[in-house]
Each structure stands twice: as structure tokens, then as C-alpha cells.
Design a protein around this motif. Structure first.
Motif, PDB file in Angstrom:
ATOM      1  N   ARG A 432      32.714  46.022  58.670  1.00 41.76           N
ATOM      2  CA  ARG A 432      33.447  44.916  58.060  1.00 41.76           C
ATOM      3  C   ARG A 432      32.617  44.124  57.058  1.00 41.76           C
ATOM      4  O   ARG A 432      33.159  43.333  56.297  1.00 41.76           O
ATOM      5  CB  ARG A 432      33.971  43.973  59.144  1.00 41.76           C
ATOM      6  N   HIS A 433      31.310  44.280  57.081  1.00 44.71           N
ATOM      7  CA  HIS A 433      30.443  43.482  56.216  1.00 44.71           C
ATOM      8  C   HIS A 433      29.961  44.264  54.993  1.00 44.71           C
ATOM      9  O   HIS A 433      28.975  43.883  54.370  1.00 44.71           O
ATOM     10  CB  HIS A 433      29.238  42.969  57.011  1.00 44.71           C
ATOM     11  N   ASN A 434      30.639  45.350  54.665  1.00 41.74           N
ATOM     12  CA  ASN A 434      30.266  46.152  53.506  1.00 41.74           C
ATOM     13  C   ASN A 434      31.171  45.795  52.332  1.00 41.74           C
ATOM     14  O   ASN A 434      32.331  46.223  52.275  1.00 41.74           O
ATOM     15  CB  ASN A 434      30.382  47.649  53.830  1.00 41.74           C
ATOM     16  N   PRO A 435      30.691  45.018  51.351  1.00 39.97           N
ATOM     17  CA  PRO A 435      31.565  44.603  50.244  1.00 39.97           C
ATOM     18  C   PRO A 435      32.005  45.756  49.355  1.00 39.97           C
ATOM     19  O   PRO A 435      33.068  45.676  48.726  1.00 39.97           O
ATOM     20  CB  PRO A 435      30.694  43.596  49.469  1.00 39.97           C
ATOM     21  N   ASP A 436      31.217  46.837  49.290  1.00 39.90           N
ATOM     22  CA  ASP A 436      31.607  47.973  48.448  1.00 39.90           C
ATOM     23  C   ASP A 436      32.906  48.609  48.937  1.00 39.90           C
ATOM     24  O   ASP A 436      33.714  49.090  48.130  1.00 39.90           O
ATOM     25  CB  ASP A 436      30.492  49.017  48.421  1.00 39.90           C
ATOM     26  N   PHE A 439      35.685  46.452  47.726  1.00 41.91           N
ATOM     27  CA  PHE A 439      35.902  46.649  46.290  1.00 41.91           C
ATOM     28  C   PHE A 439      36.692  47.924  46.025  1.00 41.91           C
ATOM     29  O   PHE A 439      37.669  47.922  45.258  1.00 41.91           O
ATOM     30  CB  PHE A 439      34.557  46.699  45.573  1.00 41.91           C
ATOM     31  N   ASP A 440      36.282  49.027  46.647  1.00 42.64           N
ATOM     32  CA  ASP A 440      36.993  50.295  46.428  1.00 42.64           C
ATOM     33  C   ASP A 440      38.437  50.216  46.912  1.00 42.64           C
ATOM     34  O   ASP A 440      39.342  50.806  46.296  1.00 42.64           O
ATOM     35  CB  ASP A 440      36.256  51.430  47.137  1.00 42.64           C
ATOM     36  N   MET A 441      38.648  49.493  48.000  1.00 44.22           N
ATOM     37  CA  MET A 441      40.019  49.307  48.475  1.00 44.22           C
ATOM     38  C   MET A 441      40.835  48.530  47.441  1.00 44.22           C
ATOM     39  O   MET A 441      42.001  48.864  47.155  1.00 44.22           O
ATOM     40  CB  MET A 441      40.006  48.564  49.811  1.00 44.22           C
ATOM     41  N   GLY A 442      40.224  47.508  46.850  1.00 44.49           N
ATOM     42  CA  GLY A 442      40.916  46.727  45.825  1.00 44.49           C
ATOM     43  C   GLY A 442      41.265  47.557  44.608  1.00 44.49           C
ATOM     44  O   GLY A 442      42.371  47.436  44.049  1.00 44.49           O
ATOM     45  N   GLU A 460      38.107  38.530  48.104  1.00 43.71           N
ATOM     46  CA  GLU A 460      37.267  38.747  49.287  1.00 43.71           C
ATOM     47  C   GLU A 460      35.901  39.317  48.890  1.00 43.71           C
ATOM     48  O   GLU A 460      34.870  38.938  49.448  1.00 43.71           O
ATOM     49  CB  GLU A 460      37.978  39.684  50.264  1.00 43.71           C
ATOM     50  N   PHE A 461      35.892  40.223  47.912  1.00 46.63           N
ATOM     51  CA  PHE A 461      34.624  40.795  47.438  1.00 46.63           C
ATOM     52  C   PHE A 461      33.755  39.716  46.787  1.00 46.63           C
ATOM     53  O   PHE A 461      32.542  39.659  47.013  1.00 46.63           O
ATOM     54  CB  PHE A 461      34.907  41.924  46.443  1.00 46.63           C
ATOM     55  N   LYS A 471      31.153  43.181  38.747  1.00 45.29           N
ATOM     56  CA  LYS A 471      32.322  44.061  38.855  1.00 45.29           C
ATOM     57  C   LYS A 471      33.438  43.417  39.678  1.00 45.29           C
ATOM     58  O   LYS A 471      34.612  43.727  39.490  1.00 45.29           O
ATOM     59  CB  LYS A 471      31.931  45.418  39.430  1.00 45.29           C
ATOM     60  N   GLY A 472      33.088  42.525  40.582  1.00 51.58           N
ATOM     61  CA  GLY A 472      34.109  41.802  41.332  1.00 51.58           C
ATOM     62  C   GLY A 472      34.918  40.887  40.435  1.00 51.58           C
ATOM     63  O   GLY A 472      36.157  40.812  40.535  1.00 51.58           O
TER      64      GLY A 472
END
Length: 706
Positions: A432-436, A439-442, A460-461, A471-472
Motif C-alpha cells: 500500500r505504500h508504493n506510490p509507483d 501512479f500506474d493505476m491512475g 493520492e500519488f 510526473k504526478g
């Protein structure tokens, strides 16, 4: 025994002769010794008799330093370090060396045999060798007792004494003395390191390798390996070796890492020549050093040169795959992994499976193969290793997303997109703490035109990364632009520019220019492009490179892209002269480009030169077979040519939608083709799709984020 005066080294020692009567008696030695020494001599009387009977020929006596050296050695061999140290403390090294130096030069053995004038004592150990070994053992004793600084000083005195005795470099000296020199040279930097004196350790290492000590290959190799490890991991940045100490024309390393690499390369060369034994730690240190220098190609070359049988084949292939992947040779890296993952080799290697899946997730034509690798990794990942399983699910989702863009069936595409979101969701649940992952989900939500979910992931990212990753912000701005919220998208872009370093603002400035165009502010867009062009020029000047980077980098905008964007902007405004100038600038940077050919075709079509425009579009399509704008332009132009060209137009437009299903212009022109061909229902569906996509069309493709 012969002894010194009560003041130790203040008086020259008495000469030793073969006449026992000329040597002082043991009683006289006891009277002249200090109380501690007298107790030690009495306690070691039996040992002294043992030394005399086993080491000395009949009628031969020892002087004061030699006696202490032999007694101290005996105590040290027994493990009585403190007792040995007490004995060694009474040796005056400088006085002994001063006495031995004249005779040592005459007694240096030659390669042809012993000198003719060999003294009667030549049957025993050389006095200088005996005393120097004693001082070395003294430094070793001090090190064992935790007195590293004193140990270093004593060890240094041994080497200084050798240099004073052999000012022109050590000749072919006896083996025992050479062994003492070798051990002292190795011990000195280690003692300085234990004492925390890193600069002295650095100087000692260089002295060991640059001075003429006649070190054998194994000893020299050990020092080189330790020195390389010290340079890499000590966190002490030493000044490079002075050029005066090196041979003319020698390479002078600029920093610790370069010097360590040089040492490790020398060790590898010795191994290739059979002068030393293989040590796997050398390649480990070299791997780390070359990684710091971003030189994976050099590492790959050295790994390939290692003889077969040293590394397991699969381990070598995996390491080579990492190296080739790092330098962008993905196909070569994947070929190594294919060999490693063969059913006859190591088909269930988790790390190799993950790397193969990662490589395949970056290329659409490899997506299907990547799906298989990712699923195998998930199957063989241990249930307790949550992180590995999450990574495998992440790569599976990426590969499925790429695969969904290659299928022709809408039903298959929908199934793959659903499975993509499912895999990414499972991966996020495990990490749950992986922002990448967020991002890929977004990005996936955005490409499927679920803008509300994409907007939530973008925010959230940004929260997870503290707004420090550009990139966010770009994802947020593109999603807002797809919702026709251009002012808010521009605010997000400006916020990103405030949070981003100047050299990393290229993509954001390019996005801002496109937002200005979308808001019908072409002059402000031109100003944004000019600022971007100034940034690229400043980067080029600061790097000192005269070569134009036509291709650009993954995280920056190339000069070619800027001129191309300006050409498209001026073309949309029908300012043909400026558009031509910008196209010429772009062609000078990249002679053959599908984007440039497409822009040229657009200008020709606007001037109603349809034949020349079609030729330009075809040239663009020939340069890049999957260039969607060219396919759409060809289809649209053929649609205008009459009924007999409609099948060809439909073919080009359908192929464009296969590659990019969300291209609204392709749907629009395909609707026109169906309308002209009498298929009204199909035309209505295409027009409806075009309208829906226009309402969620970003100013820049979401693919630019991946």
C-alpha cells in the motif's frame, strides 16, 4: 650474552666475538638490566637455554638485541603476548640498525650463491633480520592488545629501517627478511585503519604499492584488494596520487572510485595471466564501483571475459542481462534471460522472471511473453514474500495493459483492461505504500477514460510523494485537461514548476504550452516554447556537448520536439512562413522523422496540394509503421478522393484505432467513411464515440506518462 650499558641505546653495543671470555656473564647482565627486565630474564632462563642449544652452534654468542628478539619470539609463539611485548620493549631498533647496516651490505646474498667472505655467524639468522622481525612481532602484539596507533608506528619503523638500509631498493635479500617486509607492508595500513587514521592508511597503501619492496604476486594482490575495498567503502575521500610518484604517461585517477577500479582491473589482469588465484569478491567490488560510475557496459565486458566454470551459467546470464538492460539493449538482455529461464536451466528463478517481465512490460510486441513470465513469478513466489508477489503483479498489470493495445477485438481489449486493473489492485493491496503502483493505476484509469478514478489516483500519488515528483503533477494536469478544466490544469502545472528544479522543467513547460493552445492563447504558447528552447540550450551549454540530442531523454524534452511543436502551432494558425522555418530547424536535428513528414503533409494539404500531401503522409507512415497521426491523415485524405478509395481509407483508420482506440479524430473520419459508404448506423456509432472522446481528450496523450 653481550649487553648494553645501563642507559640502553645511549652507548654503542660491545662487539661480539667468538671468544666466550670476552662476553659479559649473566650476573653482569642482570646487574645492568632494569628490574622488570631482570625478572623477565630470570623467568625465561630455561627458554634462553633452549634457544642457545637449538639455534646456536657451539661457541657462538648473541648480543643484547638478538637475545631479546629470540626470547620475545618464543613468548609470542607461546601466546604470551604481554610477556613478549615486555621483552621487545628493550630493543633499540635504531642502534641495532646503525650497527648492522655496514655489514649487511657486504653480506647481502647474490643470486649466484653465498659471498666468498661469509662470516662465521652466517649459519644463524641474519642479525638485522632477527631484530626487524622482533619489531614486526612487537607491532603485531600491540595490535592484538588494541594499541593500534602504537602498532602502526612500530610497523612503520620497520619499513623506514629497511629503506635506510637499502636506499637503492632491496636487492636479492634472504627469504626470512623478505617475509618480514611483506608482513610489515600488509600490517601497516590495517593498523592505521584500526586506529581510525584513514589518511595515514591511504598513504600506507600507496607506499606499499609504489615502493620497491619486491613483494610477491599474492602479497601484492592482497594489498590491492584491501586498498580497493578501503577506497570504495571507507567514506574517506583522499587526494589522488601525485603524478611525480607515477611513471610518465601513467593514468592518474581523479577520485576514490576510479582508483579502486584501476586496482581491481590490475588484479583481474593478474588472474587472467595466471599469477594469482580467483577471488569472487573482486568482481563484487568491481560491480559496485562500475555501478557508481554508471558503466554497466564495462562490467559486462569483464564478466564475459571470466573463464567458464568460475560462475554458474545462469548467474552469469542474469548479471549480463542486468548490464545490457542498464545500457538500453533490452533485446540482448531478454535473450540472456530466455537462456537462463529455459526448462533445462533454471526456469523458476524469481529474479530472472521478474526482470524478464519488466523488460517485456516496456515493449508492446513483447507484452504477451511478459504476461507468461509474470504469471510464473507469481506462481513460484513464496507466500511469505509479499513484496516479490506485489512486484510480479505490478509487472503483470503493465504487460496486460500493453497487450490490450495490440488486440483487434474490442471484447478481448475489454477483458484485458479489466484484468489489468485487477492485477494492479491486488499489487496495491500487498504494498500500500508504493506510490509507483498508485501512479500506474491512475494512468490506466485515464487511458480507459475513467477520469474521476484517475484524478483520485493522481492526488493520492502527489500526497504520497509530497509533490516532489513531477510526473504526478503532469498526470493531474492531463486529467484536468481531459475534463476541460484548463485553468485548473495550468495551476497544477505552475505548482509543479515551483516544486521542480530548473533542469527538470522541460516536460512541464511543454505541457504548459499545449494548455495555452487549448485555451486559444497561441502567443502565450509561443512564449512557453521559447522558454523551453532557452532551457534546452542552457542544458546543452552546461554539459559542454556540441552534439545535438535529437532523440531526447526519457525525462526531458529534446530540441527537435520543441521545433516540431512550434511548427505544428504555426501551422494551426496558418502562419506558413514561420512553420516552414521551424520545420527546417527540426529536419536539421533529425533528417528522417514521421512527425516532421506529417507536419509537412499537413501544410501541403492546407494549401490544397493533396497529391504532395498524400506522398508526405505515406513517407511518414513508411518511417514509423505505427505512426497513428499519419494513418488518420491518409484515411481522411482518401475519404475525400471518392467512393473507390473508401475501402482503403477504412483500412487505414481501423488500423489507427487498433493501435490507439481512444483517438477521436480516427473515429470521426471513420464515421465519415461509413456515412459516404451508406452505413449510417455504423457512422452514427463512430460519431458518438468521437464526441464522447472529445469530452475527455487531454492536451497530450496519456502514453507520454509511461
Amino acid at each position: 650474552m653481550a649487553s648494553e650499558s645501563e642507559n640502553g641505546g645511549d652507548m654503542p653495543p660491545a662487539e661480539t666475538t667468538d671468544d666466550d671470555s670476552s662476553a659479559p656473564s649473566m650476573e653482569e647482565a642482570e646487574k645492568q638490566a632494569t628490574p622488570t627486565e631482570m625478572e623477565l630474564v630470570k623467568a625465561s632462563d630455561g627458554n634462553a637455554q633452549e634457544i642457545g642449544s637449538s639455534s646456536l652452534p657451539e661457541g657462538l654468542s648473541l648480543n643484547y638485541e638478538e637475545a631479546r628478539a629470540l626470547l620475545g619470539r618464543l613468548e609470542f609463539q607461546k601466546g604470551n603476548v604481554e610477556a613478549a611485548l615486555c621483552v621487545f620493549d628493550g630493543i633499540d631498533l635504531q642502534a641495532a640498525i646503525h650497527r648492522f647496516q655496514p655489514s649487511l651490505a657486504d653480506k647481502t646474498p647474490s643470486k649466484k650463491g653465498r659471498p666468498k667472505s661469509e662470516s662465521p655467524r652466517s649459519g644463524t639468522e641474519n642479525p638485522a633480520t632477527l631484530v626487524l622481525e622482533a619489531i614486526y612481532l612487537k607491532s603485531l602484539s600491540l595490535q592484538k592488545l588494541g594499541k593500534s596507533t602504537e602498532a602502526a608506528h612500530q610497523c612503520k619503523s620497520v619499513l623506514d629501517s629497511v629503506e635506510s638500509m637499502f636506499q637503492n631498493g632491496p636487492p636479492d635479500i634472504e627469504q626470512k627478511l623478505q617475509e618480514t617486509i611483506n608482513k610489515s607492508v600488509e600490517l601497516l595500513p590495517e593498523a592505521w585503519k584500526q586506529a581510525g587514521s584513514h589518511q595515514e592508511a591511504l598513504a600506507s597503501y600507496r607506499r606499499a604499492l609504489l615502493s620497491q619492496w619486491n613483494l610477491d604476486d599474492e602479497c601484492c594482490t592482497r594489498i590491492q584488494k584491501r586498498f580497493a575495498a578501503f577506497l570504495l567503502y571507507s567514506s574517506v575521500e583522499g587526494s589522488p596520487p601525485s603524478s611525480s610518484s607515477l611513471a610518465e604517461g601513467s593514468f592518474v585517477p581523479k577520485n576514490n572510485v576510479e582508483e579502486a577500479i584501476l586496482l581491481l582491473m590490475v588484479v583481474l589482469k593478474k588472474w587472467y595471466q595466471g599469477k594469482t588465484h580467483w577471488d569472487p569478491s573482486v568482481m563484487e567490488h568491481l560491480t559496485y564501483a562500475l555501478s557508481l560510475c554508471d558503466q554497466p557496459s564495462v562490467l559486462a565486458k569483464n564478466i564475459e571475459e571470466v573463464l567458464p566454470g568460475i560462475y554458474p551459467r545462469t548467474e552469469r546470464w542474469y548479471t549480463l542481462a542486468l548490464c545490457y538492460y542498464a545500457i538500453g539493449q533490452k533485446e540482448d538482455a531478454l535473450n540472456f534471460l530466455r537462456k537462463s529461464l529455459n526448462k533445462h536451466e533454471n526456469p523458476n528463478d524469481i529474479m530472472a522472471l521478474l526482470l524478464a517481465a519488466k523488460i517485456c512490460s516496456e515493449e508492446r510486441h513483447l507484452a504477451s511473453e511478459g504476461v507468461e513470465y509474470a504469471r510464473r513469478a507469481i506462481t513460484h513466489a513464496e507466500s511469505s514474500d509479499v513484496h516479490v508477489k506485489s512486484v510480479a503483479l505490478h509487472f503483470l498489470g503493465s504487460c496486460l495493459a500493453k497487450k490490450s493495445k495490440t488486440v483487434s477485438s474490442d471484447h478481448q481489449r475489454l477483458l484485458l483492461q479489466t484484468e489489468t486493473l485487477k492485477s494492479l489492485a491486488e499489487s496495491i493491496a500487498l504494498d500500500r505504500h508504493n506510490p509507483d503502483l498508485i501512479f500506474d493505476m491512475g494512468v490506466e484509469y485515464a487511458e480507459q477514460r475513467n477520469m474521476n478514478a484517475a484524478l483520485r489516483c493522481a492526488k493520492e500519488f502527489i500526497d504520497a510523494t509530497g509533490g516532489s515528483v513531477s510526473k504526478g503533477w503532469r498526470l493531474l494536469a492531463l486529467v484536468l485537461s481531459a475534463q476541460q478544466r484548463y485553468p485548473e490544469a495550468e495551476v497544477a502545472t505552475d505548482a509543479a514548476l515551483d516544486e521542480t528544479a530548473k533542469w527538470d522543467q522541460g516536460l512541464l513547460l511543454s505541457l504548459k504550452a499545449k494548455l495555452k493552445v487549448a485555451q486559444s492563447s497561441p502567443m502565450e504558447a509561443v512564449e512557453a516554447y521559447r522558454a523551453l528552447l532557452a532551457l534546452v540550450q542552457a542544458q546543452k551549454n552546461s554539459s559542454g556537448s556540441s552534439k545535438n540530442d535529437a532523440e531526447g531523454q526519457d525525462d526531458s524534452v529534446s530540441e527537435f520536439e520543441i521545433w516540431q511543436g512550434l511548427a505544428n502551432l504555426y501551422s494551426s494558425l496558418s502562419i506558413w512562413r514561420d512553420a516552414e522555418i521551424c520545420l527546417q530547424k527540426a529536419r536539421a536535428l533529425k533528417s528522417y522523422s514521421a512527425a516532421t513528414m506529417h507536419a509537412e503533409g499537413y501544410m501541403l494539404e492546407a494549401r490544397e496540394q493533396n497529391k504532395e500531401a498524400l506522398a508526405a503522409y505515406v513517407n511518414a507512415f513508411s518511417i514509423e509503421l505505427e505512426h497513428v497521426p499519419s494513418k488518420v491523415a491518409i484515411g481522411a485524405l482518401l475519404c475525400k478522393q471518392g467512393p473507390k478509395y473508401l475501402p482503403a481509407a477504412r483500412c487505414f483508420l481501423s488500423d489507427a484505432l487498433r493501435i490507439e482506440p481512444t483517438n477521436r479524430m480516427a473515429w470521426l473520419h471513420l464515421g465519415k467513411v461509413h456515412r459516404n459508404d451508406g452505413r449510417i448506423t455504423d457512422a452514427a456509432d463512430c460519431f458518438q464515440a468521437a464526441v464522447m472522446l472529445e469530452e475527455s481528450d487531454p492536451v497530450e496523450s496519456f502514453r507520454s506518462l509511461s
